[in-house]
Enzyme design. Structure first.
Site, PDB file in Angstrom:
ATOM      1  N   ASP A   1       0.890  -1.246  -0.094  1.00  0.00           N
ATOM      2  CA  ASP A   1       0.058   0.209   0.182  1.00  0.00           C
ATOM      3  C   ASP A   1       0.875   1.161  -0.058  1.00  0.00           C
ATOM      4  OD1 ASP A   1      -2.427   1.655   0.299  1.00  0.00           O
ATOM      5  OD2 ASP A   1      -3.277  -0.140   1.117  1.00  0.00           O
TER       6      ASP A   1
ATOM      7  N   ASP B   1      -2.826   4.711  -2.424  1.00  0.00           N
ATOM      8  CA  ASP B   1      -3.944   5.303  -1.519  1.00  0.00           C
ATOM      9  C   ASP B   1      -4.363   6.737  -1.903  1.00  0.00           C
ATOM     10  OD1 ASP B   1      -5.223   4.902   1.103  1.00  0.00           O
ATOM     11  OD2 ASP B   1      -4.178   7.018   1.328  1.00  0.00           O
TER      12      ASP B   1
ATOM     13  N   GLU C   1      -6.213   3.749  -5.971  1.00  0.00           N
ATOM     14  CA  GLU C   1      -7.463   4.164  -5.159  1.00  0.00           C
ATOM     15  C   GLU C   1      -7.777   5.236  -5.771  1.00  0.00           C
ATOM     16  OE1 GLU C   1      -9.710   4.320  -0.900  1.00  0.00           O
ATOM     17  OE2 GLU C   1      -7.674   5.637  -1.066  1.00  0.00           O
TER      18      GLU C   1
ATOM     19  N   HIS D   1     -11.111  -2.867   3.565  1.00  0.00           N
ATOM     20  CA  HIS D   1     -10.933  -2.508   4.872  1.00  0.00           C
ATOM     21  C   HIS D   1     -11.609  -1.263   5.096  1.00  0.00           C
ATOM     22  CE1 HIS D   1      -8.327  -0.010   2.528  1.00  0.00           C
ATOM     23  NE2 HIS D   1      -7.884   0.747   3.549  1.00  0.00           N
ATOM     24  N   ASP D   2     -12.385  -0.417   4.160  1.00  0.00           N
ATOM     25  CA  ASP D   2     -13.229   0.717   4.333  1.00  0.00           C
ATOM     26  C   ASP D   2     -14.637   0.346   4.363  1.00  0.00           C
ATOM     27  OD1 ASP D   2     -10.945   2.141   4.769  1.00  0.00           O
ATOM     28  OD2 ASP D   2     -10.854   2.699   2.533  1.00  0.00           O
TER      29      ASP D   2
HETATM   30  C1  NOJ Z   1      -8.195   5.127   1.756  1.00  0.00           C
HETATM   31  C2  NOJ Z   1      -7.651   4.124   2.621  1.00  0.00           C
HETATM   32  O1  NOJ Z   1      -8.294   3.122   2.165  1.00  0.00           O
HETATM   33  C3  NOJ Z   1      -8.350   4.593   4.273  1.00  0.00           C
HETATM   34  O2  NOJ Z   1      -8.504   3.252   5.044  1.00  0.00           O
HETATM   35  C4  NOJ Z   1      -7.675   5.599   4.646  1.00  0.00           C
HETATM   36  O3  NOJ Z   1      -8.209   5.767   5.655  1.00  0.00           O
HETATM   37  C5  NOJ Z   1      -7.509   6.482   3.755  1.00  0.00           C
HETATM   38  N1  NOJ Z   1      -7.231   6.373   2.320  1.00  0.00           N
HETATM   39  C6  NOJ Z   1      -6.641   7.473   4.007  1.00  0.00           C
HETATM   40  O4  NOJ Z   1      -5.406   7.255   3.877  1.00  0.00           O
END
Ligand code: NOJ
Ligand code: CA
Length: 547
Positions: A103, A208, A262, A328-329
């Protein structure tokens, strides 16, 4: 939909598996997952049939955002192990033909990163690594932040630094200051970090919030009802594209590295630019933004047609898709798009079918393959996710009653996705001998890896069989896809390659549905064992046929 790509790099035929290291496997029984724990499960992952791992951050971090606040990009968080453990993981994975992507958190660092610590001093060469602005005076003469931008984690995106009196930008938590991509030194630092990990043998990066890095201007955001206030100043900017092109040319291309960006709030136009000499692929989020919120309290049942439309929009775009229903989000997909109680197995397999038969590169999130569900609600005092904690605090500060604020913030609580992996029906789901950092979902008593392995009809075995089938069937790897007219809430398509055609029929609904489809061919996969009706599909029923 024709797939125009003629070459098939490894990542187009791979199945990825995302590990959230903190919650995967605890080898030393301190309640926190770790790298030796991951190594101990590589055989499990190999057996599942996946080809590559995406590791959520394992770098040194004070854990405000559990690793997405990096204090040192070149060292491993001691909770997770050592650099030697990491090197061993890369080597052990390679022995099993499993690639690893890291990541890359490039938009911001932790405020505990050395750069920020030094950079607080306006005289330091590191000052310009971050984005500093003077506060403004409001109409009463009171000092306010430089502009009205909001943080993704609630509240202002600016915090005043006590030591120098200036405000720094943080699109996420205040302990996550944004880097300044107008400073070429920052870009060089990031390239070096990428080379450091590529030299260690990783295959690439999940990048990210990579479409947020370059802020084109700093004026107030227009009230944006659809997205976060201020985002028009930094989402997918020309400056960001330019920087990614440079990184691609100088680092990614020479190493042959894979990247998945992302890309928050990305549209098709920007996505097309990102995948042209910038990133290999992107994650889009339209299909995980289809929930209906009954304002303002809770999430109500999603509409299958909306999910289908969002998926089709990206399938029709002509760009290579990434496929995912969890990370994970996000909430757990059986809880969100399926039925985690009455049709747990059926809906878990329905989602597996979508994931593994649509064109694109699938990403499985740990635990999805056994149908892990959102855990029972917990008191807000016990929440760990900074996004949920901040949201609740902000709502309370606006006078929103406690119970409403709780329910509202619960909807964004990412703890749901982060409860420990359920390995067995032993204490703490076999994740750890001690109570873990987040409690294990009590349904680990029956939803767990070891029970799933022993049950031929489990979601896990369905995943295994479907992954293996996909890997040996070119039509599913790179065959064209054609939508079949099927009826409401049913998603049906063919996959076709050379002389082979397959029909996939998916009832995305929790109700029995009539379909107009002619089920001609040999039934290869289904999530119901018998009585396949010629006209009706049962709740979440799927069928894959060879024509
Ligand atoms: C996206 C990530 O998937 C998330 O978990 C994170 O809190 C934010 N970016 C900030 O890095
Ligand atoms: Ca541990």
């Amino acid at each position: 939909m024709k797939n125009k790509q003629t070459t098939h790099p490894w990542w187009k035929t791979a199945v990825f598996y995302q590990i959230y290291p903190r919650s995967f496997c605890d080898s030393n029984n301190d309640g926190i997952g770790d790298i030796p724990g991951i190594i101990s499960k590589l055989d499990y992952l190999k057996d599942l049939g996946i080809n590559a791992l995406w590791l959520s951050p394992v770098y040194k971090s004070p854990n405000t955002d559990f690793g997405y606040d990096v204090a040192d990009y070149r060292s491993i968080n001691p909770e997770y192990g050592t650099m030697a453990d990491m090197e061993k993981l890369i080597a052990e994975a390679a022995k099993r033909d499993i690639k690893i992507i890291m990541d890359l958190v490039a938009n911001h660092t932790s405020d505990e990163h050395e750069w920020f610590q030094k950079g607080r001093d306006p005289q330091s060469p590191h000052h310009d690594y971050y984005i500093w602005k003077e506060g403004k005076k409001d109409w009463r003469g009171k000092e306010v932040p430089p502009n009205n931008w909001a943080s993704f984690f609630s509240g202002s995106a600016w915090t005043k630094d006590d030591t120098n009196g200036k405000y720094y930008l943080h699109l996420f938590a205040k302990k996550q200051p944004d880097l300044n991509y107008r400073n070429p030194k920052v870009i060089e630092e990031i390239k070096d970090i990428m080379r450091f990990w590529l030299d260690k043998g990783v295959a690439g990066f999940r990048c990210d919030v990579i479409n947020l890095i370059y802020k084109k201007s700093f004026t107030d955001g227009k009230g944006n009802p659809f997205y976060i206030q201020g985002s028009e100043h930094y989402l997918s900017t020309a400056g960001g594209h330019r920087i990614l092109k440079e990184i691609h040319r100088e680092v990614l291309e020479p190493y042959g590295a894979f990247t998945v960006g992302e890309t928050a709030g990305v549209n098709l136009r920007s996505a097309k630019r990102f995948v042209k000499n910038q990133l290999s692929t992107v994650f889009s989020f339209d299909h995980v933004s289809v929930d209906h919120w009954k304002a303002p309290t809770f999430r109500i049942k999603y509409q299958p047609e909306k999910l289908k439309a969002a998926l089709l929009k990206w399938q029709r775009s002509g760009i290579w898709n990434t496929l995912f229903f969890e990370n994970h989000d996000q909430p757990r997909s059986v809880s969100r798009f399926g039925d985690s109680k009455k049709y747990h197995a059926e809906s878990g397999k329905m989602l597996a079918t979508l994931l593994l038969t649509l064109p694109g590169t699938p990403f499985i999130y740990e635990g999805q393959e056994i149908g892990m569900t959102d855990p029972p609600a917990r008191p807000a005092e016990d929440w760990k996710d900074i996004a949920a904690i901040n949201t609740k605090r902000l709502l309370r500060s606006y006078g929103v009653p406690r119970s409403l604020a709780y329910r509202w913030a619960s909807n964004v609580n990412r703890d749901n996705a982060r409860t420990p992996m359920q390995w067995s029906n032993q204490k703490n789901g076999g994740f750890s001998k001690v109570d873990p950092w987040l409690p294990v979902n009590p349904n680990a008593s029956h939803i767990n890896v070891s029970a799933s392995q022993n049950d031929p009809s489990s979601i896990l075995n369905f995943y295994k069989q479907l992954i293996a089938f996909r890997q040996r069937t070119p039509a599913f790897l790179y065959g064209a896809m054609k939508v079949v007219n099927s009826g409401k809430n049913i998603f049906s398509y063919t996959r076709h390659y050379k002389n082979d055609t397959y029909l996939v029929v998916i009832n995305m609904d929790d109700a029995r549905r009539r379909s107009k489809i002619k089920f001609d061919g040999e039934l290869l996969f289904s999530n119901y064992t018998a009585d396949h009706d010629a006209q009706y599909l049962r709740p979440f029923e799927v069928r894959i046929l060879k024509r």
